[in-house]
Design a protein around this motif. Structure first.
Motif, PDB file in Angstrom:
ATOM      1  N   LEU A   1       9.098  53.301 -23.270  1.00  0.00           N
ATOM      2  CA  LEU A   1       7.704  53.369 -22.845  1.00  0.00           C
ATOM      3  C   LEU A   1       7.588  53.881 -21.410  1.00  0.00           C
ATOM      4  CD1 LEU A   1       6.232  50.091 -24.365  1.00  0.00           C
ATOM      5  CD2 LEU A   1       5.753  52.431 -25.068  1.00  0.00           C
ATOM      6  N   THR A   2       8.546  53.482 -20.574  1.00  0.00           N
ATOM      7  CA  THR A   2       8.526  53.975 -19.187  1.00  0.00           C
ATOM      8  C   THR A   2       8.722  55.486 -19.160  1.00  0.00           C
ATOM      9  OG1 THR A   2       9.401  51.868 -18.394  1.00  0.00           O
ATOM     10  CG2 THR A   2       9.621  53.764 -16.940  1.00  0.00           C
ATOM     11  N   GLY A   3       9.633  55.968 -20.023  1.00  0.00           N
ATOM     12  CA  GLY A   3       9.851  57.421 -20.085  1.00  0.00           C
ATOM     13  C   GLY A   3       8.611  58.147 -20.577  1.00  0.00           C
ATOM     14  N   ILE A   4       7.954  57.611 -21.603  1.00  0.00           N
ATOM     15  CA  ILE A   4       6.737  58.245 -22.136  1.00  0.00           C
ATOM     16  C   ILE A   4       5.650  58.279 -21.070  1.00  0.00           C
ATOM     17  CG2 ILE A   4       4.889  58.000 -23.830  1.00  0.00           C
ATOM     18  CD1 ILE A   4       6.974  56.788 -25.721  1.00  0.00           C
ATOM     19  N   ARG A   5       5.506  57.175 -20.340  1.00  0.00           N
ATOM     20  CA  ARG A   5       4.455  57.114 -19.318  1.00  0.00           C
ATOM     21  C   ARG A   5       4.734  58.115 -18.197  1.00  0.00           C
ATOM     22  NH1 ARG A   5       2.043  54.889 -14.902  1.00  0.00           N
ATOM     23  NH2 ARG A   5       0.130  53.684 -15.274  1.00  0.00           N
ATOM     24  N   THR A   6       5.994  58.205 -17.793  1.00  0.00           N
ATOM     25  CA  THR A   6       6.349  59.137 -16.715  1.00  0.00           C
ATOM     26  C   THR A   6       6.075  60.582 -17.126  1.00  0.00           C
ATOM     27  OG1 THR A   6       8.059  57.615 -15.938  1.00  0.00           O
ATOM     28  CG2 THR A   6       8.214  59.899 -15.213  1.00  0.00           C
ATOM     29  N   ASP A   7       6.469  60.914 -18.364  1.00  0.00           N
ATOM     30  CA  ASP A   7       6.218  62.278 -18.846  1.00  0.00           C
ATOM     31  C   ASP A   7       4.721  62.562 -18.934  1.00  0.00           C
ATOM     32  OD1 ASP A   7       8.909  62.690 -19.028  1.00  0.00           O
ATOM     33  OD2 ASP A   7       9.030  62.301 -21.189  1.00  0.00           O
ATOM     34  N   ALA A   8       3.940  61.551 -19.376  1.00  0.00           N
ATOM     35  CA  ALA A   8       2.493  61.745 -19.483  1.00  0.00           C
ATOM     36  C   ALA A   8       1.862  61.924 -18.107  1.00  0.00           C
ATOM     37  CB  ALA A   8       1.865  60.560 -20.209  1.00  0.00           C
ATOM     38  N   GLU A   9       2.320  61.191 -17.108  1.00  0.00           N
ATOM     39  CA  GLU A   9       1.796  61.343 -15.743  1.00  0.00           C
ATOM     40  C   GLU A   9       2.133  62.716 -15.181  1.00  0.00           C
ATOM     41  OE1 GLU A   9       3.507  58.024 -13.733  1.00  0.00           O
ATOM     42  OE2 GLU A   9       1.708  56.778 -13.998  1.00  0.00           O
ATOM     43  N   LEU A  10       3.386  63.166 -15.433  1.00  0.00           N
ATOM     44  CA  LEU A  10       3.778  64.496 -14.959  1.00  0.00           C
ATOM     45  C   LEU A  10       2.958  65.583 -15.642  1.00  0.00           C
ATOM     46  CD1 LEU A  10       7.683  64.088 -14.820  1.00  0.00           C
ATOM     47  CD2 LEU A  10       6.096  64.219 -12.884  1.00  0.00           C
TER      48      LEU A  10
ATOM     49  N   ILE B   1      -2.555  58.800 -23.156  1.00  0.00           N
ATOM     50  CA  ILE B   1      -1.185  58.340 -23.426  1.00  0.00           C
ATOM     51  C   ILE B   1      -0.766  57.300 -22.392  1.00  0.00           C
ATOM     52  CG2 ILE B   1       1.240  59.050 -23.445  1.00  0.00           C
ATOM     53  CD1 ILE B   1       0.311  61.731 -24.615  1.00  0.00           C
ATOM     54  N   VAL B   2      -1.101  57.554 -21.115  1.00  0.00           N
ATOM     55  CA  VAL B   2      -0.761  56.589 -20.057  1.00  0.00           C
ATOM     56  C   VAL B   2      -1.432  55.258 -20.327  1.00  0.00           C
ATOM     57  CG1 VAL B   2      -0.991  56.062 -17.604  1.00  0.00           C
ATOM     58  CG2 VAL B   2      -0.330  58.379 -18.335  1.00  0.00           C
ATOM     59  N   ALA B   3      -2.734  55.307 -20.695  1.00  0.00           N
ATOM     60  CA  ALA B   3      -3.466  54.071 -20.972  1.00  0.00           C
ATOM     61  C   ALA B   3      -2.873  53.348 -22.177  1.00  0.00           C
ATOM     62  CB  ALA B   3      -4.942  54.381 -21.195  1.00  0.00           C
ATOM     63  N   SER B   4      -2.499  54.083 -23.212  1.00  0.00           N
ATOM     64  CA  SER B   4      -1.917  53.468 -24.406  1.00  0.00           C
ATOM     65  C   SER B   4      -0.585  52.812 -24.095  1.00  0.00           C
ATOM     66  CB  SER B   4      -1.748  54.518 -25.508  1.00  0.00           C
ATOM     67  OG  SER B   4      -2.999  55.043 -25.892  1.00  0.00           O
ATOM     68  N   VAL B   5       0.229  53.496 -23.264  1.00  0.00           N
ATOM     69  CA  VAL B   5       1.514  52.916 -22.879  1.00  0.00           C
ATOM     70  C   VAL B   5       1.296  51.621 -22.087  1.00  0.00           C
ATOM     71  CG1 VAL B   5       3.562  53.243 -21.438  1.00  0.00           C
ATOM     72  CG2 VAL B   5       2.786  55.081 -22.951  1.00  0.00           C
ATOM     73  N   ASP B   6       0.323  51.627 -21.182  1.00  0.00           N
ATOM     74  CA  ASP B   6       0.019  50.417 -20.421  1.00  0.00           C
ATOM     75  C   ASP B   6      -0.411  49.287 -21.351  1.00  0.00           C
ATOM     76  OD1 ASP B   6       0.647  51.692 -18.080  1.00  0.00           O
ATOM     77  OD2 ASP B   6      -1.432  52.199 -17.562  1.00  0.00           O
ATOM     78  N   ARG B   7      -1.172  49.648 -22.387  1.00  0.00           N
ATOM     79  CA  ARG B   7      -1.626  48.627 -23.331  1.00  0.00           C
ATOM     80  C   ARG B   7      -0.445  48.057 -24.123  1.00  0.00           C
ATOM     81  NH1 ARG B   7      -6.624  47.302 -24.704  1.00  0.00           N
ATOM     82  NH2 ARG B   7      -6.992  46.173 -26.646  1.00  0.00           N
ATOM     83  N   VAL B   8       0.492  48.921 -24.541  1.00  0.00           N
ATOM     84  CA  VAL B   8       1.674  48.446 -25.255  1.00  0.00           C
ATOM     85  C   VAL B   8       2.526  47.562 -24.347  1.00  0.00           C
ATOM     86  CG1 VAL B   8       3.806  49.159 -26.386  1.00  0.00           C
ATOM     87  CG2 VAL B   8       1.690  50.398 -26.839  1.00  0.00           C
TER      88      VAL B   8
ATOM     89  N   GLU C   1      -8.449  70.923 -19.812  1.00  0.00           N
ATOM     90  CA  GLU C   1      -9.101  69.619 -19.696  1.00  0.00           C
ATOM     91  C   GLU C   1      -8.768  68.723 -20.886  1.00  0.00           C
ATOM     92  OE1 GLU C   1     -13.586  67.712 -19.245  1.00  0.00           O
ATOM     93  OE2 GLU C   1     -13.283  69.890 -19.203  1.00  0.00           O
ATOM     94  N   ALA C   2      -8.749  69.255 -22.080  1.00  0.00           N
ATOM     95  CA  ALA C   2      -8.458  68.441 -23.267  1.00  0.00           C
ATOM     96  C   ALA C   2      -7.048  67.868 -23.206  1.00  0.00           C
ATOM     97  CB  ALA C   2      -8.627  69.283 -24.527  1.00  0.00           C
ATOM     98  N   VAL C   3      -6.088  68.686 -22.735  1.00  0.00           N
ATOM     99  CA  VAL C   3      -4.709  68.206 -22.614  1.00  0.00           C
ATOM    100  C   VAL C   3      -4.618  67.124 -21.550  1.00  0.00           C
ATOM    101  CG1 VAL C   3      -2.328  68.886 -22.098  1.00  0.00           C
ATOM    102  CG2 VAL C   3      -3.805  70.414 -23.416  1.00  0.00           C
ATOM    103  N   GLY C   4      -5.356  67.279 -20.466  1.00  0.00           N
ATOM    104  CA  GLY C   4      -5.350  66.274 -19.411  1.00  0.00           C
ATOM    105  C   GLY C   4      -5.896  64.935 -19.912  1.00  0.00           C
ATOM    106  N   ARG C   5      -6.968  65.016 -20.726  1.00  0.00           N
ATOM    107  CA  ARG C   5      -7.524  63.769 -21.269  1.00  0.00           C
ATOM    108  C   ARG C   5      -6.513  63.097 -22.193  1.00  0.00           C
ATOM    109  NH1 ARG C   5     -12.304  66.833 -22.002  1.00  0.00           N
ATOM    110  NH2 ARG C   5     -11.863  66.957 -24.254  1.00  0.00           N
TER     111      ARG C   5
END
Length: 438
Positions: A233-242, A260-267, A251-255
């Motif tokens: 999950l940490t790897g997924i979040r880091t990649d999503a932030e980058l 993804i970051v929010a979903s990872v935080d929720r998990v 804009e759609a990709v940014g959203r």
């Protein structure tokens, strides 16, 4: 809001100690009363036979001596009356209820008085001997009264003695209950226990052992699962932030990257909740928490994660605070406010402090009675779907912190979840009302 009241404990019935004593006393009383009834019945029969013997002897004597000396024919006791009616003569001075009796022995009742009457005839006259048995009846009544009084007194003594003796058994059971309740380590079975109590203690020992093993497996599984999830999950979040930070990103990709970051935080939050539920929650460092700024900060975070056109009304004075674990307080309020926001698509969410009770009322549809009874359970599935772990975690932490959580349908509509901090409230009360609109 999906929430529920804590289940109330069952009302205690009468103690086993008192029941044993009462059953023993009732048995003794029953045996004594049965014996007394038999004794009284036998005594009454003997009294009847004695009275009949007296009547027969007296009337036989009176008929024998009447022709020789009438004055000697009358009985010497004032409880007996002798009447003689000559052959073919009318009854003179003879009560009508006696004059009509046929030869033989009779029991006659005049009002509440009982008379035994012997009627005999010879060739010259008719003899009537009446006996007032009031003295016999009084003695019998006195015997019954004394017997019943003695039976009741003996039953009360048996009740007291049984209560004291039963205390030895129940004291063992109460000690077992205290050890189980307080989770005192060690074996519950001890030398010298009665066989039945020892069997119960041994069964509880086996149960505690099985329960401990099961809890240990659950805790190990939850801890391992939480640990194994964090790395990917940490790897997924880091990649999503980058990804979200790349220049000229559509804009759609940014959203999607932000989602993804929010979903990872929720998990991650869910994994942390599972780990906390698997472990025994214990408050950490206790500090004074100012309620108003803490609630404002939590609400802003919750509303940012789930933006909705809902007005948040905060009725908590600036000086109000509690003493507790800030981490636990944040976890409880975050789940409560998130739960309220989930079921409020519009309208208001009101957070109000009343004495030591902090309530959060949403503008949702409320809940049914069946939901109130079960919604604190993990992954409870109600009419509006699965509730997850949020409220189960709220109850778990509240119990560990000495707080009480309850829920109801608010009078004005919507669901209302209330946390009672009890004596841990440091200061304040409702002194003003202000709003934070979003």
């Amino acid at each position: 809001m999906a929430s529920a009241t804590n289940s109330s404990p069952l009302e205690s019935s009468a103690s086993m100690r008192l029941r044993i004593a009462a059953a023993l006393a009732a048995l003794v009383l029953l045996v004594i009363l049965i014996q007394s009834l038999i004794l009284v019945y036998q005594l009454d029969r003997k009294e009847e036979e004695f009275i009949d013997t007296q009547l027969n002897d007296q009337i036989a004597y009176s008929m024998e001596v009447w022709s020789k000396s009438p004055d000697l024919a009358f009985p010497n006791t004032p409880a007996m009356w002798l009447y003689r009616i000559g052959q073919g003569q009318p009854p003179v001075n003879v009560p009508p209820f006696l004059a009509e009796l046929k030869p033989g022995n009779h029991e006659v009742y005049l009002g509440s008085k009982e008379y035994h009457v012997a009627v005999r005839e010879d060739g010259q006259a008719r003899y009537i001997l009446a006996y007032d048995v009031e003295d016999h009846e009084d003695r019998l009544d006195e015997l019954i009264f004394v017997t019943v009084l003695a039976a009741v007194a003996l039953a009360l003594l048996t009740l007291l003695g049984g209560y004291l003796l039963a205390g030895r058994l129940t004291r063992r059971l109460e000690t077992l209950a205290d050890k189980v309740e307080q989770e005192i380590p060690g074996f519950l079975r001890e030398p010298g226990m009665e066989r039945e109590v020892a069997a119960l203690a041994e069964a509880l020992d086996h149960y505690r052992s099985r329960q401990g093993e099961m809890l240990e497996r659950e805790r190990a599984f939850a801890a391992n699962l939480s640990h194994e999830l964090r790395t990917p999950l940490t790897g997924i979040r880091t990649d999503a932030e980058l990804l979200a930070s790349l220049p000229d990103l559509p804009e759609a990709v940014g959203r999607r990257a932000t989602r993804i970051v929010a979903s990872v935080d929720r998990v991650n939050a869910l994994a942390s909740s599972l780990l906390l539920l698997a472990r025994e929650a214990r408050p950490g460092a206790v500090a004074e928490i100012l309620l108003r700024p803490a609630i404002v900060s939590i609400w802003e975070s919750v509303q940012l994660a789930t933006p909705k056109a809902v007005e948040f009304i905060l009725e908590v004075p600036e000086t109000a605070g509690i003493k507790g674990d800030p981490v636990f307080f944040d976890l409880v309020l975050r789940n409560v406010l998130d739960n309220a926001l989930r079921y409020s698509d519009e309208g208001q969410i009101v957070c109000r402090l009343n004495g030591s009770r902090l309530s959060v009322t949403d503008s949702g549809p409320g809940f049914t009675a069946g939901e109130l009874e079960q919604v604190f359970n993990r992954f409870f599935v109600g009419e509006r779907g699965t509730n997850g772990l949020g409220l189960a975690l709220v109850r778990h932490v509240c119990l560990a912190s000495g707080w009480r959580v309850s829920a109801r349908n608010a009078p004005a509509g919507g669901g209302e979840l209330t946390i009672d901090f009890g004596c841990q409230l440091a200061a304040g009360g409702i002194t003003d009302s202000s709003q934070i609109a979003h």
